[in-house]
Design an enzyme around this catalytic site. Structure first.
Site, mmCIF file in Angstrom:
data_model
loop_
_atom_site.group_PDB
_atom_site.id
_atom_site.type_symbol
_atom_site.label_atom_id
_atom_site.label_comp_id
_atom_site.label_asym_id
_atom_site.label_seq_id
_atom_site.Cartn_x
_atom_site.Cartn_y
_atom_site.Cartn_z
ATOM 1 N NE ARG A 264 -3.004 0.251 3.243
ATOM 2 C CZ ARG A 264 -2.339 0.438 4.400
ATOM 3 N NH1 ARG A 264 -1.661 1.539 4.601
ATOM 4 N NH2 ARG A 264 -2.361 -0.477 5.340
ATOM 5 C CG ASP B 150 -10.023 15.644 -15.395
ATOM 6 O OD1 ASP B 150 -9.280 15.008 -16.169
ATOM 7 O OD2 ASP B 150 -11.061 15.163 -14.903
ATOM 8 C CE LYS C 169 -12.778 7.375 -18.596
ATOM 9 N NZ LYS C 169 -13.098 8.636 -17.964
ATOM 10 C CE1 TYR D 54 -16.948 10.877 -16.272
ATOM 11 C CE2 TYR D 54 -16.248 11.016 -13.987
ATOM 12 C CZ TYR D 54 -16.757 10.287 -15.043
ATOM 13 O OH TYR D 54 -17.058 8.964 -14.856
HETATM 14 C C1 LIG Z 1 -13.612 9.095 -16.713
HETATM 15 C C2 LIG Z 1 -13.233 10.434 -16.222
HETATM 16 C C3 LIG Z 1 -12.951 10.668 -14.860
HETATM 17 C C4 LIG Z 1 -13.129 9.583 -13.809
HETATM 18 O O1 LIG Z 1 -12.199 8.563 -13.944
HETATM 19 P P1 LIG Z 1 -12.492 7.020 -13.552
HETATM 20 O O2 LIG Z 1 -11.235 6.344 -13.960
HETATM 21 O O3 LIG Z 1 -13.695 6.586 -14.319
HETATM 22 O O4 LIG Z 1 -12.726 6.987 -12.078
HETATM 23 C C5 LIG Z 1 -12.541 11.923 -14.501
HETATM 24 N N1 LIG Z 1 -12.419 12.929 -15.391
HETATM 25 C C6 LIG Z 1 -12.692 12.747 -16.697
HETATM 26 C C7 LIG Z 1 -12.542 13.889 -17.639
HETATM 27 C C8 LIG Z 1 -13.108 11.500 -17.159
HETATM 28 O O5 LIG Z 1 -13.396 11.341 -18.464
#
Ligand SMILES: *Cc1c(COP(=O)(O)O)cnc(C)c1O
Length: 382
Positions: A48, A174, A199, A101
């Site tokens: 961890r 982000d 992603k 998001y």
């Molecule tokens: C998918 C997404 C998230 C969240 O991420 P997860 O891996 O699904 O928890 C945050 N910000 C954006 C822009 C996203 O497309």
């Protein structure tokens, strides 16, 4: 320092010194032997707190974002949660873009607000509105997402970072849609970058992951403590798959961008389409800023259908190569209906997505096939 494409393959990726294996093994170990009490080899004690496979991913991410430290988590939201908990205390205010998001908004609105955090949203392309929305002494975090999900709004990171810093606010970006190949927020003045590695970083729709990247020792220590103390870490297998994906990030993003740009251009002016949201188009209100702060315009685009929600639903259900699914950023093309899918959680809020909007995550298949698929699905709607 080597160029991005070279670092994507080599940063944090030294061969295994014991065997010479060009790809180091996945360290599926939860604990590490001590040479006498407290005698840790290479600092590893319990997974961890640290694991060599996770470390290799973290070193790679720090290098690609131009940060000093990166922290890898089990998902994008786990990363956001750890970051926010390391920054906020009761009474603090978070100011977010009005097009972030849906899950990010839900995280703060449903899980932080009940613990005494304040949240408001603002149009980030309006600098005066942002200045007015900052609450002196209370606003702790300015949360940007650019390009945003799903309307591909562009925020001027450099300008907003300056506004945030004037007010002593921590500026978070982000960077999921752009990936570090297309955009490097830390170099534009942001304090923190977050990712859903699920992603483009992973890139193959086979891994869930998230990351926080910082450039400041104090912030790094806080996030490190949350990662260890709350434990939302990425597993060795997930970390390894993400590293594996990142090696091709540069070539994938080039192809994603080229394919999306071609489709966006073809759909602009199409009789079934009211509006195309793609920052690479000159008609996009954020085009000039995107051209300045991004290497290319990315693989995501959205369209508003002239025929309203019914036409939007029919379009989303009529493609074949573009498969109907949530998520984005994989090599395969996906189509989604944000108002009922990714953004269902913000229905009825100011973040609600118009019901005639369809989002495309344009993959790296042959552009001829992709374009034909989109056009045949739109044909009956024209
Ligand atoms: C998918 C997404 C998230 C969240 O991420 P997860 O891996 O699904 O928890 C945050 N910000 C954006 C822009 C996203 O497309």
């Amino acid at each position: 320092m080597n160029d991005f494409s070279t670092r994507a393959i080599h940063a944090g990726q030294a061969f295994d010194p014991t065997t010479g294996a060009i790809i180091p093994p996945i360290y599926m170990s939860s604990t590490f032997v001590q040479d006498g009490i407290g005698g840790f080899r290479n600092g590893y004690e319990y997974a961890r707190g640290g694991n060599p496979t996770r470390d290799s991913l973290q070193e790679l991410l720090a290098s690609l974002e131009g940060g000093s430290k990166a922290f890898s988590f089990a998902s994008g939201l786990a990363a956001e949660d750890a970051l926010l908990r390391s920054l906020l205390k009761t009474g603090d205010h978070v100011l977010m873009g009005n097009d972030v998001y849906g899950g990010t908004h839900r995280l703060v609105n449903r899980l932080f607000v009940p613990w005494g955090i304040e949240l408001s949203t603002v149009e980030m392309s309006d600098a005066d509105a942002v200045r007015a929305a900052i609450r002196p002494g209370k606003t702790r975090v300015l949360w940007l997402e650019t390009p945003s999900n799903p309307l591909l709004k562009i925020t001027d990171i450099e300008a907003l970072a300056a506004i945030g810093h004037e007010a002593g606010v921590i500026v978070v970006v982000d960077n999921t849609f752009a990936s570090p190949y297309l955009q490097q927020p830390l170099s534009l003045g942001a304090d923190v970058v977050v990712h859903s590695a699920t992603k483009y970083l992973g890139g193959h729709s086979d891994v869930l992951g998230g990351a926080v990247v910082v450039n400041d020792e104090e912030l790094a220590e806080k996030v490190a403590f949350l990662q260890f103390g709350a434990g939302g870490v990425s597993s060795p297998m997930e970390s390894w798959l993400t590293v594996r994906g990142i090696k091709t990030l540069a070539v994938r993003m080039d192809r994603h961008s080229e394919n999306a740009h071609t489709i966006a251009s073809a759909l602009e002016g199409h009789p079934a389409i009211e509006r195309v949201f793609y920052p690479g188009l000159e008609s996009h209100p954020g085009h000039d800023i995107a051209a300045r702060q991004m290497r290319d315009f990315g693989g995501m685009l959205s369209v508003a259908l002239k025929g309203g929600p019914d036409a939007a639903r029919r379009f989303a259900e009529s493609t074949s190569l573009f498969q109907l699914a949530e998520s984005l950023g994989g090599v395969e093309s996906l189509i989604s209906y944000p108002s009922e899918m990714t953004h269902a959680s913000v229905k009825g809020t100011e973040l609600a997505v118009p019901e005639n909007v369809i989002r495309l995550s344009v993959g790296i298949e042959s552009i001829g096939d992709l374009l034909a698929d989109v056009l045949q699905a739109l044909d009956p709607l024209s």
